[in-house]
Scaffold this motif. Structure first.
Motif, mmCIF file in Angstrom:
data_model
loop_
_atom_site.group_PDB
_atom_site.id
_atom_site.type_symbol
_atom_site.label_atom_id
_atom_site.label_comp_id
_atom_site.label_asym_id
_atom_site.label_seq_id
_atom_site.Cartn_x
_atom_site.Cartn_y
_atom_site.Cartn_z
ATOM 1 N N ILE A 49 -70.654 35.222 5.524
ATOM 2 C CA ILE A 49 -69.705 34.122 5.333
ATOM 3 C C ILE A 49 -70.035 33.357 4.053
ATOM 4 O O ILE A 49 -69.154 32.965 3.288
ATOM 5 N N ALA A 50 -71.315 33.156 3.809
ATOM 6 C CA ALA A 50 -71.734 32.366 2.642
ATOM 7 C C ALA A 50 -71.539 33.108 1.330
ATOM 8 O O ALA A 50 -71.157 32.507 0.319
ATOM 9 N N PHE A 51 -71.784 34.415 1.310
ATOM 10 C CA PHE A 51 -71.845 35.143 0.038
ATOM 11 C C PHE A 51 -70.864 36.297 -0.096
ATOM 12 O O PHE A 51 -70.648 36.783 -1.210
ATOM 13 N N GLY A 52 -70.277 36.756 1.008
ATOM 14 C CA GLY A 52 -69.424 37.931 0.957
ATOM 15 C C GLY A 52 -70.244 39.195 0.792
ATOM 16 O O GLY A 52 -71.455 39.149 0.531
ATOM 17 N N ALA A 53 -69.586 40.339 0.929
ATOM 18 C CA ALA A 53 -70.305 41.610 0.850
ATOM 19 C C ALA A 53 -70.940 41.818 -0.511
ATOM 20 O O ALA A 53 -72.079 42.277 -0.622
ATOM 21 N N GLN A 54 -70.209 41.470 -1.585
ATOM 22 C CA GLN A 54 -70.795 41.653 -2.918
ATOM 23 C C GLN A 54 -72.018 40.767 -3.092
ATOM 24 O O GLN A 54 -73.036 41.196 -3.645
ATOM 25 N N GLY A 55 -71.920 39.529 -2.628
ATOM 26 C CA GLY A 55 -73.058 38.628 -2.751
ATOM 27 C C GLY A 55 -74.281 39.139 -2.002
ATOM 28 O O GLY A 55 -75.417 39.005 -2.485
ATOM 29 N N LEU A 56 -74.061 39.735 -0.834
ATOM 30 C CA LEU A 56 -75.184 40.297 -0.088
ATOM 31 C C LEU A 56 -75.821 41.447 -0.856
ATOM 32 O O LEU A 56 -77.049 41.558 -0.914
ATOM 33 N N ALA A 57 -74.984 42.305 -1.450
ATOM 34 C CA ALA A 57 -75.541 43.392 -2.264
ATOM 35 C C ALA A 57 -76.296 42.828 -3.457
ATOM 36 O O ALA A 57 -77.390 43.319 -3.798
ATOM 37 N N ASP A 58 -75.753 41.777 -4.082
ATOM 38 C CA ASP A 58 -76.423 41.174 -5.235
ATOM 39 C C ASP A 58 -77.777 40.592 -4.836
ATOM 40 O O ASP A 58 -78.756 40.690 -5.592
ATOM 41 N N ILE A 59 -77.852 39.984 -3.657
ATOM 42 C CA ILE A 59 -79.137 39.466 -3.173
ATOM 43 C C ILE A 59 -80.121 40.617 -2.955
ATOM 44 O O ILE A 59 -81.289 40.532 -3.344
ATOM 45 N N GLU A 63 -78.109 42.650 -13.884
ATOM 46 C CA GLU A 63 -78.118 41.787 -12.691
ATOM 47 C C GLU A 63 -77.782 40.351 -13.059
ATOM 48 O O GLU A 63 -76.939 39.725 -12.410
ATOM 49 N N ARG A 64 -78.422 39.822 -14.093
ATOM 50 C CA ARG A 64 -78.157 38.433 -14.494
ATOM 51 C C ARG A 64 -76.736 38.250 -15.002
ATOM 52 O O ARG A 64 -76.107 37.224 -14.760
ATOM 53 N N THR A 65 -76.224 39.249 -15.715
ATOM 54 C CA THR A 65 -74.903 39.138 -16.348
ATOM 55 C C THR A 65 -73.765 39.274 -15.340
ATOM 56 O O THR A 65 -72.743 38.586 -15.458
ATOM 57 N N HIS A 66 -73.939 40.139 -14.351
ATOM 58 C CA HIS A 66 -72.818 40.488 -13.474
ATOM 59 C C HIS A 66 -72.983 39.988 -12.043
ATOM 60 O O HIS A 66 -72.165 40.328 -11.187
ATOM 61 N N THR A 67 -73.970 39.176 -11.768
ATOM 62 C CA THR A 67 -74.176 38.704 -10.401
ATOM 63 C C THR A 67 -73.078 37.734 -9.973
ATOM 64 O O THR A 67 -72.512 37.002 -10.791
ATOM 65 N N SER A 68 -72.816 37.723 -8.682
ATOM 66 C CA SER A 68 -71.903 36.733 -8.104
ATOM 67 C C SER A 68 -72.653 35.500 -7.631
ATOM 68 O O SER A 68 -72.042 34.529 -7.177
ATOM 69 N N LEU A 69 -73.974 35.514 -7.737
ATOM 70 C CA LEU A 69 -74.807 34.424 -7.237
ATOM 71 C C LEU A 69 -74.953 33.317 -8.268
ATOM 72 O O LEU A 69 -75.013 33.580 -9.469
ATOM 73 N N SER A 70 -75.058 32.088 -7.789
ATOM 74 C CA SER A 70 -75.352 30.970 -8.691
ATOM 75 C C SER A 70 -76.794 31.057 -9.164
ATOM 76 O O SER A 70 -77.640 31.722 -8.540
ATOM 77 N N GLN A 71 -77.098 30.353 -10.249
ATOM 78 C CA GLN A 71 -78.474 30.330 -10.746
ATOM 79 C C GLN A 71 -79.419 29.709 -9.717
ATOM 80 O O GLN A 71 -80.553 30.155 -9.559
ATOM 81 N N ARG A 72 -78.939 28.714 -9.008
ATOM 82 C CA ARG A 72 -79.780 28.086 -7.981
ATOM 83 C C ARG A 72 -80.131 29.087 -6.882
ATOM 84 O O ARG A 72 -81.293 29.206 -6.481
ATOM 85 N N VAL A 73 -79.132 29.817 -6.392
ATOM 86 C CA VAL A 73 -79.394 30.796 -5.336
ATOM 87 C C VAL A 73 -80.326 31.883 -5.849
ATOM 88 O O VAL A 73 -81.259 32.307 -5.146
ATOM 89 N N ARG A 74 -80.109 32.344 -7.071
ATOM 90 C CA ARG A 74 -80.995 33.364 -7.635
ATOM 91 C C ARG A 74 -82.446 32.893 -7.621
ATOM 92 O O ARG A 74 -83.355 33.629 -7.238
ATOM 93 N N GLU A 75 -82.670 31.658 -8.039
ATOM 94 C CA GLU A 75 -84.048 31.172 -8.094
ATOM 95 C C GLU A 75 -84.635 30.956 -6.707
ATOM 96 O O GLU A 75 -85.834 31.144 -6.503
ATOM 97 N N VAL A 76 -83.810 30.586 -5.739
ATOM 98 C CA VAL A 76 -84.292 30.498 -4.355
ATOM 99 C C VAL A 76 -84.771 31.873 -3.898
ATOM 100 O O VAL A 76 -85.859 32.016 -3.314
ATOM 101 N N VAL A 77 -83.976 32.898 -4.162
ATOM 102 C CA VAL A 77 -84.343 34.264 -3.769
ATOM 103 C C VAL A 77 -85.632 34.691 -4.466
ATOM 104 O O VAL A 77 -86.560 35.216 -3.832
#
Length: 202
Positions: free
Chosen positions: A164-174, A77-91
């Protein structure tokens, strides 16, 4: 007289490295080699002063086969995520706020600082509150995580904003990230594991 470090296990005693099975020892060594330096760099404790593992890492030793797979998932998850570190920590902080998981919030407040979130913003998220000191995408990630973690539904308007903010992959990553930290917080809450310096919940 009991060892004060034992309170760090909550309802579980801290595992004695000398008493571990071969499978547990292999997992212990992996966590010492990889997790402890990561925690030290971020500024949170992952071991007691005597070297025993604390936080979710102590109960992780109860089932080495499952935990090893969870660690592999976390690394992927950490290696292949499309999310920024900031967004990850918010989640992650948002999930911790829902569970009120003391150790998770303690560790990820430190990690949020290293990711560049302000102290004020991180602490507000950790108490389940909104912060104006977030980027718009981060506010959307907090709302999305809260909706999934509490109502278990996302309305169409929020979904469209998040897409719009994250795209489909970003939503799956969240969604994957939320799931990982629900598991972490469930373990921490079940065993009433405190943050260092806090008394366990009764």
């Amino acid at each position: 007289m009991s060892d004060p470090a034992d309170a760090l296990g909550g309802r579980l005693p801290l595992a004695d490295p000398a008493a571990l099975t071969a499978e547990q020892r292999a997992l212990f060594d992996r966590m010492i080699a990889r997790i402890v330096p990561w925690a030290d760099e971020a500024g949170f404790a992952s071991t007691a002063k005597d070297g025993r593992l604390i936080g979710p890492f102590n109960p992780a030793l109860l089932n080495p086969a499952v935990t090893a797979s969870i660690l592999d998932l976390s690394v992927a998850e950490r290696t292949h995520t499309s999310l920024s570190q900031r967004v990850r920590e918010v989640v992650i902080l948002t999930v911790g706020a829902v569970w009120r998981a003391d150790y998770e919030l303690y560790a990820h407040l430190a990690l949020a600082r290293t990711a560049g979130l302000s102290e004020q913003a991180a602490r507000l998220i950790a108490t389940g509150k909104d912060s104006n000191d977030l980027r718009e995408s981060e506010k959307i990630a907090q709302r999305l995580t809260t909706a999934l973690s509490t109502a278990h539904r996302v309305d169409d308007a929020l979904y469209r904003q998040a897409e719009i903010a994250f795209g489909a992959q970003g939503l799956a990553d969240i969604a994957y990230l939320i799931g990982i930290y629900h598991a972490v917080c469930a373990v921490l809450t079940l065993f009433s594991i405190p943050a260092p310096g806090q008394a366990p919940h009764s």
